[in-house]
Design a protein around this motif. Structure first.
Motif, PDB file in Angstrom:
ATOM      1  N   UNK A 122     -40.451 -79.306  12.919  1.00 16.69           N
ATOM      2  CA  UNK A 122     -40.994 -78.077  13.504  1.00 16.69           C
ATOM      3  C   UNK A 122     -42.140 -78.396  14.465  1.00 16.69           C
ATOM      4  N   UNK A 123     -42.982 -79.362  14.108  1.00 22.79           N
ATOM      5  CA  UNK A 123     -44.085 -79.767  14.981  1.00 22.79           C
ATOM      6  C   UNK A 123     -43.564 -80.382  16.273  1.00 22.79           C
ATOM      7  N   UNK A 124     -42.576 -81.256  16.150  1.00 20.98           N
ATOM      8  CA  UNK A 124     -42.001 -81.900  17.335  1.00 20.98           C
ATOM      9  C   UNK A 124     -41.314 -80.877  18.238  1.00 20.98           C
ATOM     10  N   UNK A 125     -40.629 -79.913  17.644  1.00 17.67           N
ATOM     11  CA  UNK A 125     -39.969 -78.861  18.420  1.00 17.67           C
ATOM     12  C   UNK A 125     -41.004 -78.035  19.182  1.00 17.67           C
ATOM     13  N   UNK A 126     -42.097 -77.701  18.516  1.00 18.04           N
ATOM     14  CA  UNK A 126     -43.160 -76.944  19.168  1.00 18.04           C
ATOM     15  C   UNK A 126     -43.775 -77.749  20.315  1.00 18.04           C
ATOM     16  N   UNK A 127     -43.977 -79.037  20.091  1.00 15.97           N
ATOM     17  CA  UNK A 127     -44.516 -79.911  21.141  1.00 15.97           C
ATOM     18  C   UNK A 127     -43.583 -79.921  22.351  1.00 15.97           C
ATOM     19  N   UNK A 128     -42.293 -80.065  22.101  1.00 17.16           N
ATOM     20  CA  UNK A 128     -41.316 -80.083  23.193  1.00 17.16           C
ATOM     21  C   UNK A 128     -41.368 -78.782  23.995  1.00 17.16           C
TER      22      UNK A 128
ATOM     23  N   UNK B 100     -50.255 -82.009  32.011  1.00 17.69           N
ATOM     24  CA  UNK B 100     -51.255 -83.062  32.101  1.00 17.69           C
ATOM     25  C   UNK B 100     -50.787 -84.180  31.188  1.00 17.69           C
ATOM     26  N   UNK B 101     -50.447 -85.317  31.757  1.00 19.05           N
ATOM     27  CA  UNK B 101     -49.855 -86.401  30.966  1.00 19.05           C
ATOM     28  C   UNK B 101     -50.806 -86.925  29.893  1.00 19.05           C
ATOM     29  N   UNK B 102     -52.102 -86.957  30.175  1.00 18.38           N
ATOM     30  CA  UNK B 102     -53.054 -87.439  29.160  1.00 18.38           C
ATOM     31  C   UNK B 102     -53.128 -86.477  27.983  1.00 18.38           C
ATOM     32  N   UNK B 103     -53.146 -85.184  28.266  1.00 20.73           N
ATOM     33  CA  UNK B 103     -53.155 -84.201  27.171  1.00 20.73           C
ATOM     34  C   UNK B 103     -51.869 -84.287  26.351  1.00 20.73           C
ATOM     35  N   UNK B 104     -50.746 -84.462  27.033  1.00 19.82           N
ATOM     36  CA  UNK B 104     -49.474 -84.589  26.320  1.00 19.82           C
ATOM     37  C   UNK B 104     -49.480 -85.832  25.442  1.00 19.82           C
ATOM     38  N   UNK B 105     -49.998 -86.938  25.962  1.00 19.55           N
ATOM     39  CA  UNK B 105     -50.077 -88.167  25.182  1.00 19.55           C
ATOM     40  C   UNK B 105     -51.005 -87.989  23.982  1.00 19.55           C
ATOM     41  N   UNK B 106     -52.138 -87.354  24.186  1.00 15.81           N
ATOM     42  CA  UNK B 106     -53.073 -87.107  23.080  1.00 15.81           C
ATOM     43  C   UNK B 106     -52.421 -86.252  21.997  1.00 15.81           C
TER      44      UNK B 106
ATOM     45  N   UNK C  69     -49.193 -85.936  21.433  1.00 16.88           N
ATOM     46  CA  UNK C  69     -48.135 -86.732  20.797  1.00 16.88           C
ATOM     47  C   UNK C  69     -48.715 -87.699  19.782  1.00 16.88           C
ATOM     48  N   UNK C  70     -49.867 -88.267  20.086  1.00 20.07           N
ATOM     49  CA  UNK C  70     -50.493 -89.211  19.156  1.00 20.07           C
ATOM     50  C   UNK C  70     -50.980 -88.511  17.888  1.00 20.07           C
ATOM     51  N   UNK C  71     -51.430 -87.275  18.009  1.00 24.37           N
ATOM     52  CA  UNK C  71     -51.829 -86.504  16.832  1.00 24.37           C
ATOM     53  C   UNK C  71     -50.618 -86.302  15.926  1.00 24.37           C
ATOM     54  N   UNK C  72     -49.483 -85.973  16.538  1.00 23.85           N
ATOM     55  CA  UNK C  72     -48.241 -85.797  15.762  1.00 23.85           C
ATOM     56  C   UNK C  72     -47.844 -87.112  15.121  1.00 23.85           C
TER      57      UNK C  72
END
Length: 71
Positions: free
Chosen positions: A38-44, A57-63, A65-68
């Motif tokens: 569910x978390x990964x789906x929400x991220x996507x 923003x690629x840095x925000x997306x990376x940050x 993703x790292x939290x997940x």
């Protein structure tokens, strides 16, 4: 078939089934798998929306993703 974010029906019956399924997974000790999915789906969906609205923003997306990943 194209993927759609939040394409799940919001009917109370589906919510009850998801709750029951979640309880079953908890008893089996694997609820973390559903939570990750569910978390990964929400991220996507969030990243897709950002891309579509030119707010990505690629840095925000990376940050995020790292939290997940660290969970």
């Amino acid at each position: 078939m194209a993927y759609r974010c939040s394409s799940w029906p919001t009917a109370s019956r589906l919510k009850f089934k998801l709750f029951s399924f979640s309880q079953h997974l908890e008893r089996e000790g694997v609820q973390h798998m559903l939570e990750f999915w569910l978390t990964a789906d929400n991220f996507q969906c969030h990243v897709k929306t950002q891309l579509e609205t030119n707010q990505y923003n690629s840095q925000n997306a990376l940050d995020d993703a790292m939290v997940i990943y660290d969970k």
